[in-house]
Design a protein around this motif. Structure first.
Motif, mmCIF file in Angstrom:
data_model
loop_
_atom_site.group_PDB
_atom_site.id
_atom_site.type_symbol
_atom_site.label_atom_id
_atom_site.label_comp_id
_atom_site.label_asym_id
_atom_site.label_seq_id
_atom_site.Cartn_x
_atom_site.Cartn_y
_atom_site.Cartn_z
ATOM 1 N N GLN A 77 -9.053 6.103 0.087
ATOM 2 C CA GLN A 77 -8.153 6.274 1.221
ATOM 3 C C GLN A 77 -8.790 7.197 2.250
ATOM 4 O O GLN A 77 -9.559 8.092 1.917
ATOM 5 N N VAL A 129 0.808 -1.218 0.000
ATOM 6 C CA VAL A 129 0.000 0.000 0.000
ATOM 7 C C VAL A 129 0.838 1.263 0.000
ATOM 8 O O VAL A 129 0.477 2.256 -0.606
ATOM 9 N N PHE A 180 2.398 13.765 3.831
ATOM 10 C CA PHE A 180 2.217 15.208 3.801
ATOM 11 C C PHE A 180 3.240 15.926 4.668
ATOM 12 O O PHE A 180 3.703 15.404 5.685
ATOM 13 N N HIS A 209 -2.029 9.451 6.629
ATOM 14 C CA HIS A 209 -2.780 8.337 6.067
ATOM 15 C C HIS A 209 -3.201 7.353 7.162
ATOM 16 O O HIS A 209 -2.407 6.997 8.038
ATOM 17 N N VAL A 226 -0.132 5.820 -1.178
ATOM 18 C CA VAL A 226 -0.649 6.842 -0.286
ATOM 19 C C VAL A 226 0.326 7.999 -0.194
ATOM 20 O O VAL A 226 1.508 7.885 -0.511
ATOM 21 N N LEU A 227 -0.205 9.132 0.233
ATOM 22 C CA LEU A 227 0.584 10.353 0.297
ATOM 23 C C LEU A 227 1.165 10.574 1.689
ATOM 24 O O LEU A 227 0.520 10.279 2.689
ATOM 25 N N LEU A 269 -6.253 2.331 3.540
ATOM 26 C CA LEU A 269 -6.601 2.297 2.121
ATOM 27 C C LEU A 269 -7.399 1.037 1.856
ATOM 28 O O LEU A 269 -7.044 -0.047 2.351
ATOM 29 N N ARG A 323 -9.018 -1.152 -1.395
ATOM 30 C CA ARG A 323 -9.001 -1.277 -2.848
ATOM 31 C C ARG A 323 -10.415 -1.498 -3.365
ATOM 32 O O ARG A 323 -11.302 -1.925 -2.639
#
Lengths: 119, 108
Positions: B33, A103, A110, B45, A107-108, B48, B50
């Motif tokens: 997400q 994953v 920041f 984060h 994902v970001l 997530l 899918r």
């Protein structure tokens, strides 16, 4: 490991002045992004880069320019600041998604944000 | 245009209760997400999911995805004061587009 670092954290400008926000990441990420966050608007993408030497327009690019001369840095410039550009600016980065990769690359990460006020 | 729309915009509950936040999106997505933002900080984060998954868990977080309804929900169980933050969904199609967020307040 610092992650994503933004400078400066705060800045006050007068209308018409110029400035540059610097974003630096130490994760060897390919992708970098600049967002702005305004009350009730969520995050809106200004510009992004998919690798060193590349840039592309996002959702709200007008009034901003960017450069990605080095892989680890992504600069956001305001050539002639306007009050409408008063906002909190966030830089983010991510790796290149590959089939089967965990994953993390999707994902970001920041930075802490840069609060800009244009008078 | 916003891909993710969140509901409610603000939620205030007592510590120990469960908090549910909903997100709707407009087009087919690759993944969805969830991020958390503490006041004055950047987004972090959380989880997530899918497009071929229906449910995912991570600690006290449970995320569901219903692609037929183009919606997702984030459940935080046994909330704590430290969960006070804004929560954002972000839907990834060609690009990642964020919703406006839900401001969650946990009262001690």
């Amino acid at each position: 490991n610092a992650g994503v670092t933004q400078t400066p954290k705060f800045r006050v400008l007068k209308t018409g002045q110029s400035m540059t926000l610097l974003c630096a990441q130490d994760m060897n990420h390919e992708y970098m992004y600049w967002y702005r966050q305004d009350p009730g608007m969520g995050l809106r993408l200004i510009h992004y880069s998919v690798g060193e030497g590349t840039t592309a327009k996002g959702e709200v690019p007008d009034g901003y320019n960017v450069s990605r001369l080095k892989k680890q840095n992504f600069l956001l410039g305001l050539e002639s600041a306007a009050p409408s550009q008063t906002s909190v600016y966030f830089c983010a980065s991510r790796g290149t998604p590959r089939e089967g990769v965990l994953v993390g690359a999707n994902v970001l990460t920041f930075g802490a944000g840069s609060r800009l006020t244009v008078l | 245009s916003q891909q993710g729309e969140e509901d409610p915009q603000a939620l205030s509950i007592q510590e120990g209760e469960n908090a549910t936040m909903n997100c709707s999106y407009k087009t087919s997505i690759n993944n969805l997400q969830w991020y958390r933002q503490n006041s004055g900080r950047g987004l972090v984060h959380l989880i997530l999911i899918r497009s071929n998954e229906r449910e995912k868990h991570s600690g006290r977080l449970r995320v569901t995805l219903d692609t037929s309804k183009k919606s997702s929900s984030l459940l935080i169980t046994a909330s704590r004061a430290a969960d006070t933050a804004s929560y954002f969904c972000a839907a990834r199609a060609q690009k990642l587009v964020f919703g406006q967020g839900t401001r969650l307040t946990i009262n001690p």
